[in-house]
Design a protein around this motif. Structure first.
Motif, PDB file in Angstrom:
ATOM      1  N   UNK A  64     -20.689 -37.209  59.114  1.00 32.18           N
ATOM      2  CA  UNK A  64     -19.454 -37.989  59.234  1.00 32.18           C
ATOM      3  C   UNK A  64     -18.624 -37.915  57.959  1.00 32.18           C
ATOM      4  N   UNK A  65     -17.314 -38.194  58.152  1.00 27.74           N
ATOM      5  CA  UNK A  65     -16.382 -38.190  57.022  1.00 27.74           C
ATOM      6  C   UNK A  65     -15.554 -39.469  57.066  1.00 27.74           C
ATOM      7  N   UNK A  66     -15.226 -39.947  55.875  1.00 30.97           N
ATOM      8  CA  UNK A  66     -14.324 -41.094  55.753  1.00 30.97           C
ATOM      9  C   UNK A  66     -12.952 -40.543  55.408  1.00 30.97           C
ATOM     10  N   UNK A  67     -12.002 -40.797  56.324  1.00 32.23           N
ATOM     11  CA  UNK A  67     -10.670 -40.214  56.171  1.00 32.23           C
ATOM     12  C   UNK A  67      -9.651 -41.304  55.841  1.00 32.23           C
ATOM     13  N   UNK A  68      -8.727 -40.956  54.953  1.00 32.45           N
ATOM     14  CA  UNK A  68      -7.557 -41.776  54.707  1.00 32.45           C
ATOM     15  C   UNK A  68      -6.405 -41.112  55.460  1.00 32.45           C
ATOM     16  N   UNK A  69      -5.835 -41.867  56.405  1.00 30.28           N
ATOM     17  CA  UNK A  69      -4.874 -41.257  57.328  1.00 30.28           C
ATOM     18  C   UNK A  69      -3.519 -41.956  57.192  1.00 30.28           C
ATOM     19  N   UNK A  70      -2.480 -41.159  56.962  1.00 30.51           N
ATOM     20  CA  UNK A  70      -1.124 -41.694  56.924  1.00 30.51           C
ATOM     21  C   UNK A  70      -0.617 -41.827  58.359  1.00 30.51           C
ATOM     22  N   UNK A  71      -0.184 -43.049  58.760  1.00 27.78           N
ATOM     23  CA  UNK A  71       0.256 -43.294  60.139  1.00 27.78           C
ATOM     24  C   UNK A  71       1.658 -43.879  60.180  1.00 27.78           C
ATOM     25  N   UNK A  72       2.454 -43.635  59.114  1.00 23.25           N
ATOM     26  CA  UNK A  72       3.824 -44.117  59.115  1.00 23.25           C
ATOM     27  C   UNK A  72       3.961 -45.543  58.649  1.00 23.25           C
ATOM     28  N   UNK A  73       2.909 -46.120  58.090  1.00 21.40           N
ATOM     29  CA  UNK A  73       2.968 -47.493  57.584  1.00 21.40           C
ATOM     30  C   UNK A  73       2.999 -47.474  56.050  1.00 21.40           C
ATOM     31  N   UNK A  74       3.023 -48.645  55.461  1.00 16.70           N
ATOM     32  CA  UNK A  74       3.114 -48.736  53.999  1.00 16.70           C
ATOM     33  C   UNK A  74       1.890 -48.142  53.326  1.00 16.70           C
ATOM     34  N   UNK A  75       0.740 -48.326  53.944  1.00 16.28           N
ATOM     35  CA  UNK A  75      -0.490 -47.824  53.362  1.00 16.28           C
ATOM     36  C   UNK A  75      -1.252 -47.010  54.400  1.00 16.28           C
ATOM     37  N   UNK A  76      -2.026 -46.030  53.938  1.00 13.41           N
ATOM     38  CA  UNK A  76      -2.849 -45.279  54.888  1.00 13.41           C
ATOM     39  C   UNK A  76      -3.958 -46.162  55.447  1.00 13.41           C
TER      40      UNK A  76
END
Length: 795
Positions: A64-76
């Protein structure tokens, strides 16, 4: 018929400013009933495009991987995934906390092996898509959106083309033109009074040759194939269809396959004209033959099923074998594959009845066969095949050969109707001007020249002035038609025969009878149950072709068994008494006639305390009096097989035999499980209509008194009271106003085989008071007539 609104907005008429609710309501009122409508985005909520900013291995997992995902909000947002095909910088579908996926899957935040995960990265299958929708996309992993025109935060519904509404119409069979996007777009434009954008297919052609050099078409089954149109495409490049075409097919419930097959399905949806594509390599001798199958033929259809054909089925064949079931499904031996290089496009018009019969026999009903069953417009085959070839050139998947083979066996005759403005307004109750009517018809693309309407070939439902009035009315708006009073009288009434039936029912109920209603079809065994002779004409019946069973296999010729069934059932339920009546039809076959006579019978049935022959006879006389039927004559009958030989009478009026009344024969009663005295009556009620007295007229009260004389008479036991009354009435003349029996005596003082009958005679004259001499003269005439005709003497 499904319609995705985005398609008609982009191609035919822009209704994007109209809400789904308004569109549905307007189309329903306009005459195109909407069954359901659904937003394609309803099943996917809170799923957006995400960009993977970073990936670190999960401390408690080796995959497994821990991902930081940008979704168009202030923070990922942090999302844990186990997918191995995701890399930093990839665009992926991200289902955020409290999101929904197809099938009712609910995604919420949680922990995976101790690490927070605020959503889920999705594969295309989890978004309700298939490999056919996304050819070339890696199936076993997360859907990578790098090649899509999107950015972080975009709603995934926009990316996959779910920003659309699918409207499901219930199309009536008289409107085959509306089994197409084009037809529904035309209706939509007319409903909202907007112009429609038309597209005429344009085929540029190529230098690949002519169809006439490679293909020949023969149609020996002319009556079953009204038109057969074919074009060819060479240098075919079979591959996936472009995204816009796949999305339109998917929105209408059609699975994308490849560009050639998708084109035929696209044209079928757009024009409502089924099409088929053959691989030219498998068309033996370069000849297509539209014929009926022969004994022993079989074909393996595209679904891989071997189907044995019966003679007479319409098939598409080459010079050797069938290669398709006409209007239903193609053959596996001519299927389009990745190696196909030359294609024959078929656009034909087949007989709807033949297609339906073949589909039913083979158990193979397809969307194409369903459309052909509606008898499509033969003039649509050429525009449809032209559109298919235009799409081939648009998709750059082949070179269209010059020329079109078009075998036309049926040309619809031009149909015209007069534009009668006055008649249309009178029918609708409106005051619509001629100019407005013409505008409404033009919006529906029904041309008008002068006072003549030229009905398009694709509108088989327009045959009468009333049909044109309907088109005008729905275009004007049914809700806009003013509410007015009826211009003609709405006062109705019952015809005389129905009034007589209603009156008879009232009289029966007033005498304590309850109405029953029984089936008109019965078992042949009822004739034996009522002891009907074998040679009776009533045993000749109408037989039902598809009866529910033997007990309901013939139409009844006698209504009494139905009454006895109900009496028997009441007795079985331990009802101590019952008084029932029915106005029942019977069905008497006529020589040389297809249809039977259907007279109505009045049937009375009763049992219980106080019920006797004379009770039933008195009730029948009360019914006759209430119906103003002329005087009935009752004649004793001893040989009727259904009734008791000593308690049965034939009922006649004016020499017309109406039927019988009496006690049920004990053997018949036993057949129905009745162990008590049962009294029944069955009369021809239809004949009573012509046996009624004239309408009553006013007669003033008599001015002069009546004289009564009582007579006690001795007569033979066989002489009936009715006969005695008849003779006295005839002999008494106009001065004798009434004869009433008030006593019957047998016993001491009366000889064996004799009886004493006591009558009261009422005498009156309208113009004077009767003297004793007048009365004695009348009585003398009566006594002389009785003695001479019946042997009756004064006691």
């Amino acid at each position: 018929m499904k319609l995705n609104r985005k398609w008609i907005n982009e191609e035919f008429v822009d209704l994007s400013h109209i809400s789904d609710k308004e569109y549905v309501e307007t189309m329903t009122v306009f005459g195109q009933k909407v069954e359901t409508y659904e937003s394609m985005s309803a099943q996917i909520r809170n799923v957006v495009v995400g960009k993977v900013l970073s990936m670190v291995p999960h401390p408690n997992s080796d995959h497994m991987f821990i991902c930081q995902v940008e979704v168009g909000k202030d923070e990922p947002v942090q999302i844990v995934t186990g997918a191995q095909n995701v890399h930093e910088g990839d665009l992926v579908p991200a289902a955020l906390h409290n999101s929904w996926l197809p099938g009712g899957v609910h995604i919420t935040k949680g922990k995976l092996r101790g690490e927070k995960s605020n959503g889920m990265l999705c594969s295309f299958e989890e978004l309700g898509l298939t490999q056919n929708d996304l050819p070339g996309v890696f199936a076993d992993g997360i859907w990578i959106l790098n090649g899509e025109d999107c950015k972080p935060g975009d709603d995934i519904n926009l990316v996959i083309g779910n920003d659309d509404t699918v409207v499901d119409f219930e199309i009536t069979n008289n409107r085959p033109d509306c089994y197409s996007i084009l037809g529904l777009a035309r209706e939509s434009a007319a409903a909202f009074h907007l112009p429609m954008r038309h597209h005429e297919p344009v085929v540029k052609g190529s230098d690949a040759g002519s169809i006439f050099e490679k293909l020949d078409v023969e149609v020996p089954a002319e009556e079953l194939c009204r038109r057969y149109t074919a074009r060819m495409v060479a240098n075919v490049k079979v591959g996936p269809s472009p995204k816009w075409l796949r999305r339109r097919l998917r929105a209408n419930g059609v699975r994308p396959i490849n560009n050639i097959v998708d084109i035929t399905n696209y044209v079928m949806l757009e024009y409502g004209q089924p099409m088929h594509a053959f691989d030219y390599r498998y068309v033996s001798s370069g000849t297509i033959v539209v014929r009926q199958s022969v004994e022993g033929e079989a074909i393996t259809t595209l679904d891989g099923t071997l189907r044995n054909l019966t003679p007479g089925m319409l098939v598409i064949a080459d010079g050797e074998k069938p290669i398709g079931l006409a209007g239903i499904m193609g053959g596996e031996n001519s299927e389009i594959t990745e190696t196909t290089t030359t294609v024959v496009f078929e656009s034909a018009n087949f007989d709807g009845t033949s297609i339906r019969q073949t589909a039913l026999r083979l158990g193979l009903r397809t969307e194409a066969s369903g459309k052909f069953e509606k008898n499509l417009d033969p003039m649509m085959t050429v525009p449809a095949v032209q559109r298919a070839c235009e799409l081939v050139e648009l998709l750059q998947c082949g070179d269209v050969l010059d020329g079109t083979i078009d075998v036309l066996n049926y040309v619809p005759q031009e149909k015209t109707l007069p534009l009668d403005v006055e008649a249309i307004n009178k029918l609708l109750g409106t005051c619509i001007s001629r100019e407005d009517m013409v505008n409404y018809l033009n919006l529906l693309e029904i041309p008008v020249q002068g006072d003549t309407i030229y009905v398009p070939s694709w509108r088989p439902d327009l045959n009468l002035m009333a049909d044109i009035a309907e088109e005008v009315g729905r275009s004007f708006g049914y809700n806009e038609i003013p509410t007015t009073e009826f211009k003609t009288s709405t006062q109705g009434g019952y015809p005389p025969r129905m009034l007589l039936e209603s009156r008879a029912g009232q009289l029966c109920r007033s005498l304590g009878y309850s109405e029953i209603i029984t089936y008109s079809f019965v078992s042949p065994a009822v004739f034996d149950q009522i002891r009907l002779p074998e040679d009776s004409v009533l045993r000749r019946t109408l037989k039902i072709q598809n009866p529910l069973g033997e007990d309901t296999s013939i139409m009844r010729t006698v209504a009494l068994p139905s009454m006895l069934d109900i009496l028997s059932r009441n007795n079985a339920y331990h009802n101590k008494s019952a008084k029932l009546y029915e106005l029942a039809k019977i069905y008497l076959p006529q020589e040389g006639e297809d249809l039977p006579r259907e007279p109505k019978m009045l049937v009375l049935g009763t049992y219980g305390a106080g019920e006797t022959f004379f009770t039933l006879k008195g009730e029948l006389e009360a019914i006759f009096a209430g119906l103003r039927v002329k005087k009935a004559v009752y004649t004793a009958v001893t040989d009727h097989p259904t009734f008791h030989p000593g308690r049965c009478a034939k009922v006649s009026v004016e020499g017309v035999d109406l039927g019988y009344l009496g006690q049920l024969h004990p053997l018949v009663a036993r057949n129905y499980g009745l162990d008590m005295e049962v009294y029944c009556c069955e009369l021809n009620f239809s004949a009573l209509f012509d046996l009624r007295q004239d309408a009553p007229t006013y007669v003033p009260l008599p001015k002069y008194p009546a004289v009564t004389r009582d007579l006690a008479l001795i007569c033979d036991e066989a002489v009936t009271v009715a006969r005695m009354e008849q003779v006295m009435t005839e002999a008494g003349g106009k001065l004798l106003r009434e004869v009433r029996l008030f006593d019957i005596y047998r016993g001491k003082g009366v000889a064996e085989g004799k009886k004493s009958l006591a009558f009261s005679l009422t005498l009156r004259a309208d113009e004077r008071t009767l003297t004793d001499a007048d009365s004695e003269a009348v009585v003398k005439k009566v006594l002389e007539a009785l003695e001479s005709r019946l042997g009756a003497t004064l006691r």
